[in-house]
Design a protein around this motif. Sequence first.
Motif, PDB file in Angstrom:
ATOM      1  N   MET A 297      12.576   6.824  -7.442  1.00 21.02           N
ATOM      2  CA  MET A 297      13.141   6.904  -6.097  1.00 21.02           C
ATOM      3  C   MET A 297      12.082   7.233  -5.051  1.00 21.02           C
ATOM      4  O   MET A 297      11.055   7.825  -5.373  1.00 21.02           O
ATOM      5  N   ASP A 298      12.383   6.870  -3.804  1.00 22.11           N
ATOM      6  CA  ASP A 298      11.634   7.362  -2.656  1.00 22.11           C
ATOM      7  C   ASP A 298      12.254   8.690  -2.277  1.00 22.11           C
ATOM      8  O   ASP A 298      13.478   8.787  -2.150  1.00 22.11           O
ATOM      9  N   PHE A 299      11.439   9.686  -2.095  1.00 20.08           N
ATOM     10  CA  PHE A 299      11.981  10.988  -1.743  1.00 20.08           C
ATOM     11  C   PHE A 299      11.028  11.670  -0.772  1.00 20.08           C
ATOM     12  O   PHE A 299       9.895  11.989  -1.147  1.00 20.08           O
ATOM     13  N   HIS A 300      11.465  11.843   0.459  1.00 21.40           N
ATOM     14  CA  HIS A 300      10.679  12.547   1.469  1.00 21.40           C
ATOM     15  C   HIS A 300       9.215  12.068   1.496  1.00 21.40           C
ATOM     16  O   HIS A 300       8.288  12.876   1.541  1.00 21.40           O
ATOM     17  N   GLY A 301       9.050  10.780   1.489  1.00 20.39           N
ATOM     18  CA  GLY A 301       7.713  10.200   1.665  1.00 20.39           C
ATOM     19  C   GLY A 301       6.927  10.032   0.386  1.00 20.39           C
ATOM     20  O   GLY A 301       5.776   9.589   0.429  1.00 20.39           O
ATOM     21  N   GLU A 302       7.488  10.383  -0.752  1.00 21.39           N
ATOM     22  CA  GLU A 302       6.767  10.209  -2.015  1.00 21.39           C
ATOM     23  C   GLU A 302       7.544   9.290  -2.954  1.00 21.39           C
ATOM     24  O   GLU A 302       8.753   9.163  -2.855  1.00 21.39           O
ATOM     25  N   GLN A 303       6.806   8.679  -3.870  1.00 25.08           N
ATOM     26  CA  GLN A 303       7.405   7.820  -4.890  1.00 25.08           C
ATOM     27  C   GLN A 303       7.556   8.624  -6.174  1.00 25.08           C
ATOM     28  O   GLN A 303       6.560   8.946  -6.820  1.00 25.08           O
ATOM     29  N   LEU A 304       8.789   8.924  -6.538  1.00 23.94           N
ATOM     30  CA  LEU A 304       9.001   9.687  -7.768  1.00 23.94           C
ATOM     31  C   LEU A 304       9.398   8.733  -8.882  1.00 23.94           C
ATOM     32  O   LEU A 304      10.048   7.713  -8.639  1.00 23.94           O
ATOM     33  N   HIS A 305       9.029   9.086 -10.121  1.00 20.63           N
ATOM     34  CA  HIS A 305       9.361   8.233 -11.267  1.00 20.63           C
ATOM     35  C   HIS A 305      10.154   9.009 -12.301  1.00 20.63           C
ATOM     36  O   HIS A 305       9.926  10.207 -12.512  1.00 20.63           O
TER      37      HIS A 305
END
Lengths: 408, 64
Positions: A297-305
Motif C-alpha cells: 500500500m501507499d501510506f503517508h508518502g511511503e510504499q509499504l509491502h
Amino acid sequence: MGADAKHVVDFDPHGPKLRDHNAEQLKELVYNEGSCPMGWSEHHGGFWAIWGYDALYDAVQDWDRFSSAHSQACPKGIPSSHYPEPLIPIDIDGQEQQEYRKIVLNWFNPGHAKRIEARIQEICDELIDEFIERGAAELSYEFFPALPAILTLEMLGWEAHRWREWIGWVHSFIHDSTHDPELAMQNTMLMYASIDAEIEKRRGQAGDDLFSDMMRTPVNGRVMTDDELRNFATLVLLGGMDTTAGVTGNSLLLIDQDPQLRQQIVDNIDQMPKIIEEFLRYAGPGGGLTRTVTVDMDFHGEQLHAGEKVLMMYWAANRDPKAFPDPEKIDIFRTNNRHMAFGLGPHRCLGSHHARRMFIALMTNIFTRIPDFQVQWDSVKRFEDCGSVYAVRHLPVTFTPGPRVRPA
Amino acid sequence: MKVWVDPEMCRGHALCLTYAPDAFEFIDLEDRSQVIAGAEGTVPREVFEAAARECPERAIKIED
C-alpha cells in the motif's frame, strides 16, 4: 514515482542511544527536514517506524492492514519474536480479539478502578510504611512495580503475598530472553507452574475473581484451554507491571531535575488526575509494540509491502509538534492532550483505568509522605533494552524519615 | 445542540468521564461511553467541547 524513495533513518530501537539519550533520539526522528511522519531503518532486518501523530493514528485504526497477529509462521516483533504462541489478546486481530476483551470487561472498566481506590491507598500505605522510617528506598523495587503487582494478583485471586517472586519471574521473562535465554526459560517455567496451580485450585470450584471468570466464560465458542489461560493471564500480569512503574519512575526523574516543576506539583496536588496525563504524554514507558503490514500500500508518502514490520512509536507521536504545541515543555495544565500512551484503536490498553488510578496514587503518596525525595543519580539505572519498556530498573532515593501510618 | 459518542469510534479511554462526569457515563460490557440522557439540556456546550478535544479517538460528536 519509480524506485522506492524511502525516508531512511539510522535508528535502532534496542540500542543505547534511545535508552540514554531518549529525548534527543526521539527529536531527531520527529524533527526531520522533510517532515516525514515515518521512516525505514535497516536494523534488525529492516522495519518501518511511525512517529508522526496523524500517521500513527491512521495505522493503529487500520488494524486489518497493520495486523497484530503473531504466529510461528509469521512472527511479530522487531526483531521477530522467538516466543511461539500469540499472547492473548494483544497478538490477535479483529472480532476474535474483541471477544477475548469482552470476557474481562467486568473487571477492566472505569467503575471497578474507582471502587478499588481505597484498596489502592491501603497498599500504598503498607508499602511506604516498610521504608519510610529508613529515610531511603529503592522505589523501582519497593514501591512502583509492587503496587500493580499486588493489585493485579489480588484481582486475579492469586497469592498476592508472593508479589516479589512474581515481579522476578515477569522481569526475567521480559528482560533475560536475549542475553540469558536459559534463565528466562527457568523463570518462565516457574511462573507457568504457579499459574497451573491456580488453574487446578479452581477446577472443582470457581471463585469470585478475574481468573475464575477467565476460566469459566466461553470465548469464541468455548472456554479457554489451559495454554490460552496461562497466556492471557501472563499478559494481564506483565501488561501492568513495568509500564505503570515505568511512567512513574520516568516522571520522578524528570521532577527531580526540575525544582520549578516539583513546586508546581506540590502547589497543585489536588489536580493529580490532570497532572498525570501530561506525564503519560511526556514520560510514558514506550513504544516497543509492532504491527505487520498485510498488503502492499501507499501510506503517508511511503510504499509499504506485505510482510514488513512497523514500529508503533507512541511515545514519539506524543511529542509531535503538529499534535502538541511546544511538545518538549512539561505543562501540567496542558489541554487538548490526546496522547497515545495507552495506544489507540482496538488494542487500547485494557488496564488504562487501573493504571491511571495507580499512577495518581503513587504520585500523590510520594508527594504527601516523602515530598523532599532526592534521587541518588549515581545509582540510577535503566532497563538495558528500552525497546521493550523505557523504565528505570534502579531508582534509589533518600528523604527525611517519616512515621508509619499503620501499626507495625 | 445534539451530542453523541460514536459507538464505532469509542474505544473506552473514558477521559470524557474524568473531564465531564455530569455529561458522560460508561457502558462496562460494551467498553464505551455515552452521553447521559438529558445532559445536553443541563451541561454547558463548552464542557462538551472540552471533552471532545481530549478524546484521542475523536469519537465525541457535537451538532447544532
